[in-house]
Design a protein around this motif. Structure first.
Motif, mmCIF file in Angstrom:
data_model
loop_
_atom_site.group_PDB
_atom_site.id
_atom_site.type_symbol
_atom_site.label_atom_id
_atom_site.label_comp_id
_atom_site.label_asym_id
_atom_site.label_seq_id
_atom_site.Cartn_x
_atom_site.Cartn_y
_atom_site.Cartn_z
ATOM 1 N N SER A 54 0.830 -1.200 0.000
ATOM 2 C CA SER A 54 0.000 0.000 0.000
ATOM 3 C C SER A 54 0.869 1.256 0.000
ATOM 4 N N GLU A 314 -6.188 -1.552 -1.450
ATOM 5 C CA GLU A 314 -6.912 -0.790 -0.432
ATOM 6 C C GLU A 314 -8.290 -1.371 -0.175
ATOM 7 N N ARG A 318 -8.398 -1.627 3.747
ATOM 8 C CA ARG A 318 -8.948 -0.483 4.459
ATOM 9 C C ARG A 318 -10.461 -0.500 4.620
ATOM 10 N N GLN A 364 -11.002 6.074 -4.580
ATOM 11 C CA GLN A 364 -9.678 6.673 -4.739
ATOM 12 C C GLN A 364 -9.755 7.711 -5.842
#
Length: 398
Positions: A54, A314, A318, A364
Motif C-alpha cells: 500500500s 486498499e 482499508r 480513490q
C-alpha cells in the motif's frame, strides 16, 4: 478536463447489480457515466505484504504521474512548431485487445475500456512481483528519458542561443549571416573598412557628413548592407591612421562604429556550425518524438495498472471509505449518491482472497495534471469517473 474515479463496491460476482444501481441513481442527475473497469483475481498474499505494498504503490503512483507529466511536456517542447498536434501524439496505443493494437487509442478510451495486460503483468504472479515489474519499467523509461532529452535539449539550447543572437539589435547581433567579402577592403596596408550603426532618422545626415568626419575618408565608400526597425548598418572605408579620430567624431554625431573584423574562415565556421546544428536537430527530432510517443503510451498504461492495484490492495486492507467532506460541485453530488447506495451495503468480513470476496467500498481519486488533462478532454462541463466494483470495474462520466 477529465477526472476519473476508481471505485470498488460490493456486489455479485459479475457486479451487474452494483453497476446497474449506480447507473440508475447517477443517470437521474447526469452525475456520471459509468463503465466496468476489469481487474483480474490477483494473489493477495499476507497482510504484512499488503500493508507494505500500500505504501509502495502510493509512492509509485506519484512517481508515475510525475514521469508522465514530464514526458508530455517533452512532447510539447519537441513539437515546438506543431503544438496544435500534441494531443494526437499522446495516446495509449496497444493497450486494448490484440485486434485493436494497431489503432490509435486516446487516453480516455483506454481508461474507460481498461483491460489488464496479462502478458506484461501476469495475474498469477505474487503482487510484489507485479509491482516490482511496474517499478523497473518506469525507472528504465525515466533513465532513457533523461538521456535522450538531455542531448536534444543541449542541441536546442545552442541553436536557440545562435538564433537569439541573429535576432538581436545591430549592436550585439551576429554579423556572419549579413556581411560578405565584397563589402570590405581586405589585405590592405593602408585602408580599412569599418561598420557604422546609424539611427534610421539620421540616414540623410550620415550621407552628408561621413566623408568630413575625419581626414582621409574614401569618398563615396559608404553602403547600407543591413537594417532593422531601429537603424542601418553602413560600411565606410578610410585610412588606418585616422580610425581613432573617425570613431570619436562619429560618436559625437550619434553614429556608432561596430567593432568587427572580417575573418572569412571564422564567418564560414559560424555558418557551417549553424547548418550542422540544424541538421543534427532534424535528425534527432523524428527518433526522439517516436520514442516519446511509444514510451508515453507505455508509462500511461503502467500508471493505470498501478491505479488498479491501489484500488485492489486498499479494498482488502482499508474497508469502506469515501471521499473527504470538502468536495463541492459534481464530485460532492456523486459522493453523496455513493454514500446513499453504500448505506445499504453492510461491510462484512473478508476471507483474505481477491476483492470479489470482500465487502468494502473504496474511493480513490484519480486526478490528472494539467498537461494530461489537455490530452483527454471530456464533454464541456463534464466530469469523468472510473468505477471499480469487486475487481470488475466500470467508468462514469458526469
Amino acid at each position: 478536463m477529465s477526472e476519473f474515479w476508481l471505485i470498488s463496491a460490493p456486489g455479485d460476482k459479475e457486479n451487474l447489480q452494483a453497476l446497474e444501481r449506480l447507473n440508475t441513481v447517477t443517470s437521474k442527475s447526469n452525475l456520471s457515466y459509468n463503465t466496468k473497469f476489469a481487474i483480474p483475481d490477483l494473489k493477495v498474499g499476507t497482510l504484512d505484504s499488503l500493508v507494505g505494498l500500500s505504501d509502495e504503490l502510493g509512492k509509485l503512483d506519484t512517481f508515475a504521474e510525475s514521469l508522465i507529466k514530464r514526458m508530455a511536456q517533452s512532447v510539447v517542447e519537441v513539437m515546438e512548431d506543431a503544438k496544435g498536434k500534441v494531443q494526437e501524439n499522446l495516446l495509449a496505443n496497444g493497450g486494448l485487445k490484440e485486434k485493436m493494437k494497431c489503432l490509435k487509442i486516446d487516453l480516455t478510451s483506454f481508461v474507460t475500456h481498461f483491460e489488464w495486460d496479462m502478458a506484461k503483468y501476469p495475474a498469477k504472479q505474487p503482487l510484489p512481483s507485479v509491482v516490482d515489474t511496474l517499478a523497473k519499467q518506469l525507472a528504465q523509461i525515466e533513465t532513457d528519458l533523461k538521456a535522450r532529452t538531455a542531448a536534444y535539449s543541449t542541441l536546442k539550447a545552442t541553436l536557440d542561443s545562435l538564433n537569439q543572437k541573429a535576432k538581436a539589435n545591430l549592436f550585439t547581433r551576429t554579423l556572419s549571416d549579413i556581411v560578405n567579402k565584397d563589402d570590405f577592403v581586405l589585405d590592405s596596408e593602408y585602408l580599412v573598412t569599418l561598420l557604422v550603426i546609424v539611427p534610421t532618422q539620421n540616414y540623410i545626415q550620415w550621407q552628408k557628413t561621413y566623408e568630413s568626419l575625419s581626414d582621409m575618408v574614401v569618398p563615396r565608400s559608404t553602403k547600407l548592407i543591413f537594417e532593422d526597425k531601429e537603424g542601418g548598418l553602413f560600411t565606410v572605408t578610410l585610412f588606418r591612421k585616422v580610425i581613432d579620430d573617425f570613431k570619436a567624431r562619429a560618436k559625437e554625431n550619434k553614429f556608432t562604429v561596430r567593432e568587427f573584423y572580417y575573418d572569412e574562415k571564422e564567418i564560414t565556421r559560424e555558418r557551417e556550425e549553424m547548418t550542422r546544428l540544424l541538421s543534427a536537430k532534424k535528425q534527432q527530432y523524428g527518433p526522439l518524438l517516436r520514442w516519446l510517443k511509444v514510451n508515453f503510451s507505455e508509462a500511461f498504461i503502467a500508471w493505470v495498472h498501478i491505479k488498479a492495484l491501489r484500488v485492489f490492495v486498499e479494498s482488502v486492507l482499508r474497508g469502506w471509505r469515501l471521499g473527504d467532506e470538502s468536495q463541492a460541485g459534481p464530485a460532492a453530488a456523486l459522493t453523496s449518491v455513493l454514500r446513499q447506495l453504500c448505506d445499504v451495503w453492510t461491510p462484512g468480513e473478508f476471507s483474505g482472497c481477491a476483492p470479489p470476496a470482500s465487502k468494502e467500498v473504496v474511493h480513490q481519486a484519480f486526478a490528472r495534471g494539467s498537461e494530461l488533462r489537455l490530452q483527454t478532454p471530456g464533454r464541456s462541463g463534464s466530469c469523468q469517473h472510473v468505477g471499480c466494483s469487486y475487481g470488475y470495474p466500470w467508468v462514469a462520466t458526469q
